[in-house]
Design an enzyme around this catalytic site. Sequence first.
Site, mmCIF file in Angstrom:
data_model
loop_
_atom_site.group_PDB
_atom_site.id
_atom_site.type_symbol
_atom_site.label_atom_id
_atom_site.label_comp_id
_atom_site.label_asym_id
_atom_site.label_seq_id
_atom_site.Cartn_x
_atom_site.Cartn_y
_atom_site.Cartn_z
ATOM 1 N N LYS A 64 46.081 30.183 20.140
ATOM 2 C CA LYS A 64 46.491 29.137 21.080
ATOM 3 C C LYS A 64 48.005 29.004 21.170
ATOM 4 O O LYS A 64 48.560 27.918 21.269
ATOM 5 C CB LYS A 64 45.856 27.786 20.737
ATOM 6 C CG LYS A 64 44.356 27.839 20.479
ATOM 7 C CD LYS A 64 43.621 28.653 21.553
ATOM 8 C CE LYS A 64 43.754 28.071 22.948
ATOM 9 N NZ LYS A 64 43.127 28.975 23.982
ATOM 10 N N GLY A 66 49.753 31.173 23.441
ATOM 11 C CA GLY A 66 50.129 31.974 24.598
ATOM 12 C C GLY A 66 49.580 33.382 24.594
ATOM 13 O O GLY A 66 50.079 34.251 25.323
ATOM 14 N N THR A 67 48.534 33.623 23.809
ATOM 15 C CA THR A 67 47.972 34.963 23.677
ATOM 16 C C THR A 67 47.525 35.535 25.015
ATOM 17 O O THR A 67 47.874 36.674 25.370
ATOM 18 C CB THR A 67 46.772 34.941 22.712
ATOM 19 O OG1 THR A 67 47.092 34.178 21.557
ATOM 20 C CG2 THR A 67 46.366 36.347 22.329
ATOM 21 N N HIS A 130 45.832 38.244 16.027
ATOM 22 C CA HIS A 130 46.319 37.043 15.345
ATOM 23 C C HIS A 130 46.606 37.359 13.872
ATOM 24 O O HIS A 130 46.767 36.452 13.063
ATOM 25 C CB HIS A 130 45.274 35.926 15.403
ATOM 26 C CG HIS A 130 44.926 35.476 16.795
ATOM 27 N ND1 HIS A 130 45.871 35.209 17.750
ATOM 28 C CD2 HIS A 130 43.719 35.233 17.378
ATOM 29 C CE1 HIS A 130 45.269 34.818 18.877
ATOM 30 N NE2 HIS A 130 43.978 34.830 18.665
ATOM 31 N N ARG A 153 54.946 29.334 19.207
ATOM 32 C CA ARG A 153 54.855 28.162 20.076
ATOM 33 C C ARG A 153 55.099 26.915 19.230
ATOM 34 O O ARG A 153 54.824 26.929 18.017
ATOM 35 C CB ARG A 153 53.459 28.096 20.721
ATOM 36 C CG ARG A 153 53.315 27.021 21.783
ATOM 37 C CD ARG A 153 51.900 26.994 22.341
ATOM 38 N NE ARG A 153 51.780 26.083 23.486
ATOM 39 C CZ ARG A 153 50.624 25.804 24.106
ATOM 40 N NH1 ARG A 153 49.497 26.365 23.688
ATOM 41 N NH2 ARG A 153 50.606 24.979 25.127
ATOM 42 N N TYR A 218 57.316 30.744 23.152
ATOM 43 C CA TYR A 218 56.548 30.299 24.315
ATOM 44 C C TYR A 218 57.408 29.442 25.236
ATOM 45 O O TYR A 218 57.392 29.606 26.467
ATOM 46 C CB TYR A 218 55.343 29.503 23.815
ATOM 47 C CG TYR A 218 54.373 29.043 24.867
ATOM 48 C CD1 TYR A 218 53.231 29.789 25.160
ATOM 49 C CD2 TYR A 218 54.569 27.840 25.546
ATOM 50 C CE1 TYR A 218 52.318 29.353 26.115
ATOM 51 C CE2 TYR A 218 53.661 27.398 26.492
ATOM 52 C CZ TYR A 218 52.541 28.159 26.778
ATOM 53 O OH TYR A 218 51.650 27.712 27.724
ATOM 54 N N ARG A 284 43.677 25.811 29.704
ATOM 55 C CA ARG A 284 43.571 24.348 29.698
ATOM 56 C C ARG A 284 44.713 23.722 30.472
ATOM 57 O O ARG A 284 44.522 23.143 31.524
ATOM 58 C CB ARG A 284 43.524 23.824 28.266
ATOM 59 C CG ARG A 284 43.133 22.341 28.185
ATOM 60 C CD ARG A 284 43.081 21.878 26.740
ATOM 61 N NE ARG A 284 44.369 21.931 26.085
ATOM 62 C CZ ARG A 284 45.283 20.945 26.149
ATOM 63 N NH1 ARG A 284 45.011 19.847 26.830
ATOM 64 N NH2 ARG A 284 46.438 21.048 25.516
ATOM 65 N N GLY A 286 48.588 24.765 29.477
ATOM 66 C CA GLY A 286 49.755 25.631 29.347
ATOM 67 C C GLY A 286 51.077 24.899 29.428
ATOM 68 O O GLY A 286 52.133 25.524 29.563
#
Length: 320
Positions: A64, A66-67, A130, A153, A218, A284, A286
């Site tokens: 979560k 920015g993958t 990850h 991020r 990010y 969702r 961003g």
Amino acid sequence: MMKYSSNPPEDLLASLPRQEGILQPYCYQYQGFWHGPVGLKELIHCQNHFLARKNDIFLVTAPKSGTTWLKAVIYALINREACHPQDPHHPLLTQTPHQLVPFLQYVEASCYDSVCNSLDDSGTRIFGSHIPTVSLPESIWMEEGAKIVYMSRDIKDTFVSLFHFANKIDSRPSPISLEKAFDLFCRGSSPSGAVWDQILGYWKESLDKPDKVLFMRYEEMQNEPLVQLRRLALFLGKPFSQEEENSGVPHQIINLCSFNTLSNLEANKKGNILRVLRNDSFFRSGVVGDWKNHLTLEMASKLDQITEEKFSGSGLSMTT
């Protein structure tokens, strides 16, 4: 590095530290980081069997962070000559970034060589991951031509996004509360976490091996996308020509991979990846700073305090 010849047996799992997880009922600590049981088995299998090649690209994030976005950007960037970003038949318009750029640890060993997500004859393979630095397959570090792109991020936004994601997937028997998820996250019990340790690992590698590891943020990608895209292209050995700049190719890649474009595509609204993950669960908001709509001031302060303590003396600052 401790490795195993096959998927870890149940007695190995029983020997590892275990605690409740955010995405799954339980997770296990392996090489200093927490993993779900399935993910851990896949990770160890990958460590034992994956061999990197000189043109390989590995994009790594904490979950979560920015993958999905970074997968799309790198895919479009690497393939821009073979498939123009304004091509009406561009693969990103009909397939998800996760279909085009697979997660390394979930690729079957027999399929490593058949991964082909470069549309030219370069043989470049692009993988997402990850995996923390200490657990990446050794060949990735040994192969000089392989590149690693890491994107961090803000910790607060990462947590909020992870919490919402946890309640959208099918691997939890029941929803998890914000307070419970927050407690687990602060204790490091997040996928491939503690997230601070993962970030710090790649930050240090980027300082030691700047030609090998690119550290991105990010928030910078959001605030100055063209600057960061050009930086990424240069690192990957694919700088934009003056002709491409004049014709607006960098802008076109940013537009193709924008949150608004990707989230509204049919391919990203329906279907599943890895059985329990709905494609639409990866989109969702961003938005940078969305944590302000979900966290109490006390929660935000605690995450900032942990971040400051973890990164003290490293030269890395993450709070926004």
